[in-house]
Design an enzyme around this catalytic site. Sequence first.
Site, PDB file in Angstrom:
ATOM      1  N   LYS A  88       0.839  -1.203   0.000  1.00 18.11           N
ATOM      2  CA  LYS A  88       0.000   0.000   0.000  1.00 18.11           C
ATOM      3  C   LYS A  88       0.872   1.251   0.000  1.00 18.11           C
ATOM      4  CE  LYS A  88      -3.678  -2.027   2.941  1.00 18.11           C
ATOM      5  NZ  LYS A  88      -4.851  -1.939   2.084  1.00 18.11           N
ATOM      6  N   ARG A 117      -9.670 -11.814   4.064  1.00 20.65           N
ATOM      7  CA  ARG A 117     -10.546 -12.920   3.672  1.00 20.65           C
ATOM      8  C   ARG A 117      -9.805 -14.256   3.756  1.00 20.65           C
ATOM      9  NH1 ARG A 117     -11.432 -10.064  -2.024  1.00 20.65           N
ATOM     10  NH2 ARG A 117     -11.177  -8.364  -0.546  1.00 20.65           N
TER      11      ARG A 117
HETATM   12  N1  BES Z   1      -7.534  -3.880   5.558  1.00 24.52           N
HETATM   13  C1  BES Z   1      -7.880  -3.597   4.218  1.00 24.52           C
HETATM   14  C2  BES Z   1      -9.250  -2.930   4.086  1.00 24.52           C
HETATM   15  C3  BES Z   1      -9.376  -1.522   4.644  1.00 24.52           C
HETATM   16  C4  BES Z   1      -9.131  -0.433   3.834  1.00 24.52           C
HETATM   17  C5  BES Z   1      -9.800  -1.319   5.935  1.00 24.52           C
HETATM   18  C6  BES Z   1      -9.264   0.825   4.337  1.00 24.52           C
HETATM   19  C7  BES Z   1      -9.947  -0.052   6.441  1.00 24.52           C
HETATM   20  C8  BES Z   1      -9.681   1.022   5.644  1.00 24.52           C
HETATM   21  C9  BES Z   1      -7.917  -4.880   3.411  1.00 24.52           C
HETATM   22  O1  BES Z   1      -7.056  -5.883   3.803  1.00 24.52           O
HETATM   23  C10 BES Z   1      -7.554  -4.547   2.010  1.00 24.52           C
HETATM   24  O2  BES Z   1      -6.432  -4.162   1.792  1.00 24.52           O
HETATM   25  N2  BES Z   1      -8.499  -4.696   1.099  1.00 24.52           N
HETATM   26  C11 BES Z   1      -8.281  -4.401  -0.260  1.00 24.52           C
HETATM   27  C12 BES Z   1      -8.858  -5.531  -1.060  1.00 24.52           C
HETATM   28  C13 BES Z   1      -8.386  -5.550  -2.490  1.00 24.52           C
HETATM   29  C14 BES Z   1      -6.902  -5.764  -2.537  1.00 24.52           C
HETATM   30  C15 BES Z   1      -9.091  -6.658  -3.236  1.00 24.52           C
HETATM   31  C16 BES Z   1      -9.002  -3.107  -0.579  1.00 24.52           C
HETATM   32  O3  BES Z   1     -10.063  -2.864  -0.018  1.00 24.52           O
HETATM   33  O4  BES Z   1      -8.459  -2.333  -1.351  1.00 24.52           O
HETATM   34 MN    MN Z   2      -5.128  -5.733   2.866  1.00 21.75          MN
END
Ligand code: BES
Ligand code: MN
Length: 487
Positions: free
Chosen positions: A257, A331
Amino acid sequence: MSKIIFSFSSKAIEGFGPTVLGLFGTASEPKLLGQEIFSQHQLQSLKLSLKPESVQRTLGPDGSVYLLAGLGENFELATDTWREIGGAVARHAQELESLQIDFGSTHSQALLAFAEGMALGNFAVKTQKHGAKPVVLHKVHFISNSSPSQAQLKRIDVLAEAVHLTRDLAVTPANLLYPELFANIAKEAGAKAGVDVQVWDEHELAAQGFGAIVAVGQGSARKPRLVKLSYQPADAQLHVAVVGKGITFDTGGYAIKPLAGMYGMKYDMTGAATAYSTVLAAAQLGLPIRVTAWLCLAENMVSSTATRPGDVIRARNGKTIEVVNPDAEGRLVLADGLSAASEEQPDLIIDVATLTGAARVALGTRYSALMGTPQGVAIAEVAAEHAGELVWNMPFPKEIRKSIDSDVADLANAKIGAHGGTLLAGHFLREFIGQKPDGTQLDWAHLDIAGPADNEGGAYGFTPKGPTGVIVRTVIAIFESMAVKTS
Ligand code: BES
Ligand code: MN
Ligand code: ZN
């Protein structure tokens, strides 16, 4: 620590502390609820806000301090609003030791909600700052002819403690809270609460087929853990499992990220904190149901041992998963947790997770996304309504199911460039919900709290800036509704 002791009687206690009065009506005709210490003319000249959640301090004619709480036009407020007003009062009074509340003959249900809000709002976010001010408010006396039962007051204590515990864990920086330490905290607290605790370390996880938790945690020097907390009273008939996403930090792994998205990812274990604090709450309340919490703990890091995009892993239920996106790690750990929970055939499985940024895009920062089986969703909706928390039921569009097909494994954890990320994640989780003996799916409710877990805005009502503890009270309300079915 920040617990409030509530008392009720028809008389004020001399010298107890500042008094809270209600303020209602209109700007041209403001009125006081409780003791009428000011004439309407005096009130008007003070130019106070009558809006619910506004709290203003003033000196009374007797020279003592009063807090005037806005109650809107006619103080005929929803229970939820009373709760928020209580929270606002507590936040404004944190440096006072004791308060008296005089809302005249306001009915006891409103006072109870107000007290719950006070208990929830009486909280200072845990910091490592020198000279941080502790919360000192710990005694509140209601001047009222009606008083709630001991059980109702105990319930408020337990709810507030669970919410505060979740907030404290969630806000703890990832260098100070990692899977092994979280597991140790759970062992100690479980022993005190009469809750049985079982912990799987990284070797046991690998040996027993928890390939998804292992894959997410293998890039970190801080190894993953699975923690099972079992509260099982002798009179229990129904069984609820709560599975929590416990990513103590989410860098995104090899889908790393950017800083703006990574900052704040210490909150990515809020689901596990919720599962943890709610099973303890069930024990404290002595609810006549069995509750099992599953904390799926891992740190999603980047290193030469981290999972690569395209790696294929095997979850506890035997399904193989292509890790298309290492940032879709929540997930994965839940896949193992949901599989393990399913093996015990509970009457309801709840999972709580800061799962998808897409939930925040779709619903903003106050609503949690709800998905699940019709029965699971119905139970969660009723409980959320009861708790005064906001959930929104999301669909399982059938064309989105194709997005988790993989060329090389039973499932893919993500699809590059897919839309409807929350719904896609829901489809994925569904693959790990076990079946009842009749071949239908176990009842299940999934709560994606990515939006509301962290309040990036200012404090409001009983919610501080930062960790909110959202959904804790809904989960407890689900337990209570199952307990009612038992009796
Ligand atoms: N922990 C994040 C989701 C999240 C994002 C929580 C912002 C709180 C605030 C999760 O693990 C994640 O990174 N999800 C990705 C999924 C994608 C890679 C399919 C997302 O939401 O971008
Ligand atoms: Mn993530
Ligand atoms: Zn995450």
